[in-house]
Motif scaffolding. Structure first.
Motif, PDB file in Angstrom:
ATOM      1  N   GLU A 110       0.824  -1.198   0.000  1.00 48.78           N
ATOM      2  CA  GLU A 110       0.000   0.000   0.000  1.00 48.78           C
ATOM      3  C   GLU A 110       0.863   1.255   0.000  1.00 48.78           C
ATOM      4  O   GLU A 110       0.493   2.270  -0.607  1.00 48.78           O
TER       5      GLU A 110
ATOM      6  N   SER B 219      -6.243  -2.756   0.758  1.00 42.97           N
ATOM      7  CA  SER B 219      -5.738  -1.899   1.829  1.00 42.97           C
ATOM      8  C   SER B 219      -5.285  -2.730   3.020  1.00 42.97           C
ATOM      9  O   SER B 219      -5.818  -3.814   3.285  1.00 42.97           O
TER      10      SER B 219
ATOM     11  N   THR C 198      -5.456   7.463   6.524  1.00 38.89           N
ATOM     12  CA  THR C 198      -5.400   6.718   5.266  1.00 38.89           C
ATOM     13  C   THR C 198      -5.732   7.621   4.086  1.00 38.89           C
ATOM     14  O   THR C 198      -5.065   7.581   3.039  1.00 38.89           O
TER      15      THR C 198
ATOM     16  N   GLY D 206      -3.058   8.643   1.205  1.00 37.62           N
ATOM     17  CA  GLY D 206      -3.393   8.264  -0.166  1.00 37.62           C
ATOM     18  C   GLY D 206      -3.621   9.444  -1.079  1.00 37.62           C
ATOM     19  O   GLY D 206      -4.041   9.269  -2.230  1.00 37.62           O
TER      20      GLY D 206
END
Length: 533
Positions: free
Chosen positions: A107, A184, A370, A374
């Motif tokens: 990830e 994820s 997250t 991202g």
């Protein structure tokens, strides 16, 4: 190129990265049972004292459900029972370790960089599994040596070490499979922790009724039940470890097979493509957060409802074991009767479910980090959306999501227990209240996650470490005879034992205040800091 090329180098890299964390949990989990053995020997030095202790354990379904079965009154068997919860914690640490060095690396994009070098496709997974399984085997060896050093039987000590190692190895393999399923790391952790929670609930449902329970067969559906049914110090069943070995080999084979079928960065369960045009309902940050969180919310709520139905239906059967046993009836009368026994069982399971709900709260709250890592937060914030509004949209699910899950658990458990006692109207509100009083402690974990996200974003994942510390204090602190001020560091120490206990408003208000201060500090910090990756 060989698919395992570079495995040795990756093993060295993992050992270097975890050079502090890995030895810490190996030594800690190896020494805790030894400390239990010393403390138990001091508290119950005679055979009669240990037998009386055994009788009190068998009469308490909450203890049997939490820690597992106890097979005799020997020192070794009592220690084996007392570390029952430790098996699940070792499994949790193992699966998180494997996911951290596999899916988390993908990830973050580091797996793709490694793939551009002389590193085979299967090498990262092989290295992560190899290190984690090796760590668990070392843990088992140290535990066996420590117990043998206390002059306990060698065969039982080896069996206990194998049980601890087997629990860790099995859930390391579970983590390896989960890492292949989702895109994820958070999703992989959710799948693996859900499997661990399901195994614990099956084992708890099977063991809470005692050795003669009609539901005892449920323990054999759980890997955690297998390692406890190996019976260290109580007539060892060595063949049970063959089941554990078979499961590790099978799951590892599945993980490698799934890895061969997917692209780097992708998961076996593909992310669904959205529609060509966005729904008008996505015009607000809260609507977008709902779309991102709804799958996890539904999954956790469903799991809690199922757990509630199982636990509620079992609660009444825990009192049946006293029907034909005069000694147990006397113990029950001292505890407050059979109703008090069922209440103690329900209150004990509420505490465990509160820890699980806190895990959900941390996972939902850390969705903020997250989205930021991202690079999906920046486009949203570039529009007419303020930082606090965006953060609050995700925090709403970190606060309300656990509440919904605990309500589902309380309703299902209360309904099931009420049906078995023919008193739904009386029991459902009591059990639901027992679930709801856990919320202030759960929200403290949400507050910690928000505070770290806003003030120390690179350390946001330390929220999981906080949960692990609190869980250890609650589950193992009393057994380790820690001082009360140390136990009070955990918010779960302050939640009322409901149903059956008294509810004091003061600790709940303090917990709510702590959660509010932490959340406010985190939001204030996020408002002032730069976005970081």
């Amino acid at each position: 190129m060989d698919s395992l090329a570079g495995t040795r180098g990756l093993v060295r890299l993992i050992l270097r990265r975890d050079r502090f964390l890995l030895p810490l949990w190996i030594v800690l989990f190896a020494l805790l049972p030894v400390q239990y053995a010393v403390a138990t020997d001091q508290l119950f030095p005679t055979v009669a004292a240990r037998q009386e202790y055994l009788d009190s354990i068998v009469a308490n379904p909450a203890l049997l459900g939490l820690l597992g079965p106890v097979f005799n009154a020997s020192l070794g068997a009592l220690v084996t029972w007392r570390i029952g919860a430790l098996l699940a914690i070792v499994g949790l640490v193992s699966l998180l370790t494997v996911i951290r060095h596999t899916r988390t690396e993908e990830e973050a994009g580091r797996r793709e960089l490694l793939g551009a070098t002389v590193v085979g496709r299967h090498a990262p997974l092989a290295a992560a599994l190899g290190v984690t399984i090796g760590a668990n085997l070392l843990l088992g060896a140290l535990l066996a040596a420590g117990m043998t050093g206390l002059d306990l039987p060698g065969t039982g000590s080896v069996a206990l070490g194998l049980s601890m190692a087997a629990a860790g190895c099995m859930f390391a393999a579970v983590g390896a499979v989960a890492a292949q399923l989702t895109q994820s790391a958070g999703g992989a952790r959710g799948v693996a922790i859900g499997a661990l929670g399901g195994a614990f609930l099956l084992r708890a449902a099977g063991d809470s009724g005692g050795p003669d329970s009609r539901l005892g067969w449920l323990s054999w559906l759980s890997p955690l039940g297998w390692v406890q049914q190996a019976r260290p110090y109580a007539g060892e069943r060595w063949w049970v470890y063959g089941l554990a070995l078979g499961l590790v080999v099978a799951l590892a084979a599945v993980a490698f097979a799934l890895l061969s079928r997917r692209d780097i960065g992708a998961g076996i369960l593909p992310a669904r493509l959205g529609p060509a045009t966005a729904s008008p309902m996505l015009r607000s940050p809260l609507a977008l957060a709902w779309r991102l969180h709804r799958g996890m919310l539904v999954g956790w709520t469903t799991g809690f409802a199922v757990a509630g139905a199982v636990i509620g239906s079992v609660a009444q059967t825990t009192t049946d074991m006293a029907a034909d046993n005069a000694q147990l009836r006397d113990i029950l009368e001292q505890l407050g009767g059979q109703t008090a026994l069922a209440d103690a069982y329900l209150a004990g399971t509420m505490g465990f479910l509160a820890l699980a709900a806190a895990g959900y709260a941390v996972q939902a709250t850390l969705r903020l980090r997250t989205e930021e890592e991202g690079l999906r937060a920046e486009p949203v914030l570039a529009a007419a959306v303020g930082r606090l509004r965006w953060a609050a949209s995700h925090l709403a699910f970190g606060l309300l999501g656990p509440a919904v899950a605990l309500v589902a658990f309380g309703l299902a458990a209360g309904l099931a227990y009420g049906l078995t006692t023919a008193d739904v109207a009386g029991q459902l509100p009591r059990v639901l209240a027992g679930a709801l009083v856990q919320l202030p402690a759960v929200w403290v974990l949400s507050g910690i996650a928000v505070a770290l996200f806003g003030l120390l974003p690179r350390l946001a994942a330390a929220s999981w470490a906080a949960l692990a510390v609190f869980a250890l204090l609650v589950l193992l602190g009393p057994l380790m005879e820690l001082r009360q001020w140390m136990l009070d560091l955990s918010p779960f120490t302050h939640t009322p034992k409901v149903p059956g206990g008294e509810v004091a408003a003061t600790p709940l208000v303090w917990l709510l205040g702590v959660a509010a201060v932490l959340a406010a500090a985190g939001l204030a910090g996020f408002r002032r800091r730069d976005l970081v990756v």
